[in-house]
Design an enzyme around this catalytic site. Structure first.
Site, short mmCIF file in Angstrom:
data_model
loop_
_atom_site.label_atom_id
_atom_site.label_comp_id
_atom_site.label_asym_id
_atom_site.label_seq_id
_atom_site.Cartn_x
_atom_site.Cartn_y
_atom_site.Cartn_z
N TYR A 167 0.84 -1.19 0.00
CA TYR A 167 0.00 0.00 0.00
C TYR A 167 0.88 1.24 0.00
O TYR A 167 0.58 2.24 -0.65
CB TYR A 167 -0.91 0.01 1.23
CG TYR A 167 -1.62 1.35 1.41
CD1 TYR A 167 -2.64 1.74 0.56
CD2 TYR A 167 -1.23 2.22 2.43
CE1 TYR A 167 -3.27 2.97 0.71
CE2 TYR A 167 -1.86 3.45 2.60
CZ TYR A 167 -2.87 3.81 1.74
OH TYR A 167 -3.48 5.03 1.89
N PRO A 196 1.15 14.31 4.27
CA PRO A 196 0.09 13.45 4.82
C PRO A 196 -0.05 12.14 4.06
O PRO A 196 -0.01 12.10 2.83
CB PRO A 196 -1.16 14.31 4.65
CG PRO A 196 -0.85 15.20 3.48
CD PRO A 196 0.61 15.49 3.57
N SER A 253 -3.65 13.14 7.94
CA SER A 253 -4.67 12.88 6.93
C SER A 253 -6.06 12.80 7.54
O SER A 253 -6.23 12.44 8.71
CB SER A 253 -4.35 11.57 6.22
OG SER A 253 -5.41 11.16 5.37
N TYR A 258 -9.57 15.47 2.85
CA TYR A 258 -10.34 14.88 1.77
C TYR A 258 -11.75 15.42 1.94
O TYR A 258 -12.48 15.02 2.86
CB TYR A 258 -10.34 13.35 1.85
CG TYR A 258 -9.08 12.71 1.32
CD1 TYR A 258 -8.81 12.72 -0.04
CD2 TYR A 258 -8.18 12.09 2.17
CE1 TYR A 258 -7.66 12.13 -0.55
CE2 TYR A 258 -7.03 11.50 1.68
CZ TYR A 258 -6.77 11.52 0.32
OH TYR A 258 -5.63 10.94 -0.17
N THR A 272 -6.89 18.39 -0.62
CA THR A 272 -6.49 17.50 -1.71
C THR A 272 -7.49 17.59 -2.86
O THR A 272 -8.69 17.35 -2.67
CB THR A 272 -6.39 16.05 -1.21
OG1 THR A 272 -5.28 15.95 -0.33
CG2 THR A 272 -6.19 15.09 -2.37
N LYS A 329 -3.85 21.34 -2.67
CA LYS A 329 -2.87 20.27 -2.79
C LYS A 329 -3.17 19.40 -4.01
O LYS A 329 -4.22 18.77 -4.08
CB LYS A 329 -2.88 19.41 -1.52
CG LYS A 329 -1.91 18.25 -1.53
CD LYS A 329 -1.98 17.49 -0.22
CE LYS A 329 -1.02 16.32 -0.21
NZ LYS A 329 -1.44 15.23 -1.11
N HIS A 366 0.55 13.20 -5.97
CA HIS A 366 0.13 12.16 -5.04
C HIS A 366 1.11 10.99 -5.04
O HIS A 366 0.73 9.84 -4.88
CB HIS A 366 -1.28 11.67 -5.39
CG HIS A 366 -2.17 11.49 -4.19
ND1 HIS A 366 -2.91 12.51 -3.65
CD2 HIS A 366 -2.44 10.40 -3.43
CE1 HIS A 366 -3.60 12.05 -2.61
NE2 HIS A 366 -3.32 10.77 -2.45
N SER A 420 6.71 14.49 -3.61
CA SER A 420 6.69 13.37 -4.56
C SER A 420 8.09 13.03 -5.04
O SER A 420 8.74 13.82 -5.74
CB SER A 420 5.77 13.63 -5.76
OG SER A 420 4.42 13.78 -5.34
N ARG A 467 14.01 11.59 -2.05
CA ARG A 467 14.76 10.54 -1.36
C ARG A 467 16.15 10.99 -0.91
O ARG A 467 16.84 10.24 -0.22
CB ARG A 467 14.92 9.31 -2.27
CG ARG A 467 13.63 8.64 -2.70
CD ARG A 467 12.89 8.01 -1.54
NE ARG A 467 11.70 7.31 -1.97
CZ ARG A 467 10.50 7.87 -2.14
NH1 ARG A 467 10.36 9.17 -1.90
NH2 ARG A 467 9.46 7.16 -2.51
#
Length: 409
Positions: free
Chosen positions: A40, A93, A122, A146, A172, A241, A265, A297, A300
């Site tokens: 997920y 989030p 979230s 949301y 969002t 967002k 996202h 997004s 790293r």
């Protein structure tokens, strides 16, 4: 150690993480998370082209080192919306932190606060906004909304987050329906831990529902007028967002948005869309410093944070890596992830003569595009690797795989 929520295994670790880079945490997290829960987090939509390119595309931009700058001891402190932060890195989030750790968002907030980073939770969080706020009362926090079709639900959320001291809303707008997430389908993933706002409003726990079912309860139609309505009802600043083009930046600002979040996202919605870092320059030009820009997004590396700041972002969010840190070390693991990026970012600042975060916005960046890959998704049968089976990541005997997708001993 592992604890269980209705036979779903949860980490209860609380330890700092030794690492060389964030990438290695992704594989290590498999040893403490069920397969469905892991994927997920560690997946995108369809062939995952956009998900991979979000990170690969940072190579399209190159940091130009500077010499003879007569500078030492760079500083990471930054101001954002009146908040004093110790780092420009923030916690983006993500729903359901309980799949990574028993303390869920409470631990994530503690880790962010210890690192001096902005935290955002979230609508689909496991822990209540009150418990999250109590975990670090003085820490800065935003709430990701949301928008529900039910405005009574929305008002309940607004009242709760304002009373709990949340300082703004990330609305969002790029996930009106769920992207086609093959990994979730292959593992039959459904949310295995209760979601607080669903429990308090509907008396249901939100367990056993798929990602697509959860999205179905949210608004599939959001327009500029909703931004104004949310601001009026909540009394809080609202960031839009999910902006990935200049046109939408103009729309958001025209609708009264107090800021925008440049994100796709994490490659979990439209596959085949552009990497966010490739779109940031045109969006920053359109915004022209009128409102703050948050970026996420694919981040790293500290160099990724540096590039995003240099190209116009005010804060840079991370997602999947902190959940791996949460699973492997709880609050201290989240703190470890942020501090690893800070360590790398400070090196880039030193080697470019950037004393402050504000200086990075004037750093020299070149732009040479490179071809990215077009591999199949990591969960494609032709590419998937055997998932490790350990005592820590298994459901108890007799539990079906429809909740988490975990394999059994």
């Amino acid at each position: 150690m592992t604890v269980y929520y209705n036979d779903f295994p949860q980490s209860d670790r609380d330890e700092y993480i030794k690492m060389i880079n964030l990438d290695e945490l992704e594989e290590r997290a498999k040893k403490v998370m069920p397969e469905g829960a892991y994927y997920y987090i560690a997946s995108g939509s369809e062939n995952e082209w956009t998900w991979r390119n979000n990170t690969v595309a940072f190579n399209h931009f190159q940091i130009v080192p500077r010499a003879l700058t007569n500078m030492a001891d760079p500083q990471l402190d930054t101001d954002f919306m009146g908040m004093k932060l110790k780092t420009p890195i923030m916690i983006s989030p993500i729903a359901c932190h309980g799949i990574a750790h028993q303390d869920a968002e409470v631990a994530t907030q503690k880790g962010a606060a210890a690192a001096g980073a902005l935290f955002s939770s979230s609508t689909y969080a496991n822990k209540s906004v009150e418990d999250i706020a109590a975990a670090a009362p003085e820490a800065p926090r935003f709430f990701q909304l949301y928008l529900s079709k039910d405005w009574n639900f929305n008002q309940m959320v607004f009242d709760a987050i304002k009373k709990a001291g949340y300082q703004g809303i990330f609305l969002t707008v790029d996930a009106l329906v769920s992207g086609f997430r093959e990994a979730n389908l292959r593992t039959q993933f459904a949310f295995p831990v209760p979601l607080d706002f669903f429990t308090r409003y509907q008396g249901t726990k939100g367990e056993g529902q798929t990602v697509a079912q959860m999205y179905a309860s949210s608004a599939q139609k959001i327009g500029p007028e909703d931004v104004k309505r949310i601001k009026e009802m909540s009394g809080l600043p609202v960031f839009v967002k999910g902006v990935v083009c200049a046109e939408d930046a103009y729309l958001a600002i025209g609708a009264g948005a107090d800021g925008i979040v440049v994100t796709n996202h994490g490659g979990r919605e439209i596959d085949g869309g552009p990497a966010t870092i490739d779109m940031l320059p045109e969006i920053a030009k359109a915004v022209d410093h009128r409102v703050p820009i948050v970026f996420d997004s694919g981040v790293r590396r500290g160099s990724h944070v540096f590039k995003a700041l240099a190209l116009g972002a005010d804060l840079v969010g991370i997602g999947r890596p902190y959940l791996y840190g949460l699973a492997l070390g709880g609050a201290k693991g989240v703190q470890s992830v942020i501090e690893q990026l800070n360590k790398e970012l400070l090196i880039d600042m030193q080697l470019t003569g950037c004393k402050t975060i504000a200086d990075i916005r004037h750093a020299k960046i070149t732009n040479i595009n490179y071809t990215a890959d077009n591999l199949r998704s990591n969960t494609d049968p032709e590419r998937i690797k055997p998932y490790p089976v350990t005592k820590e990541n298994q459901l108890k005997a007799g539990v079906t795989d429809t909740v988490s997708g975990a394999s059994h001993l």
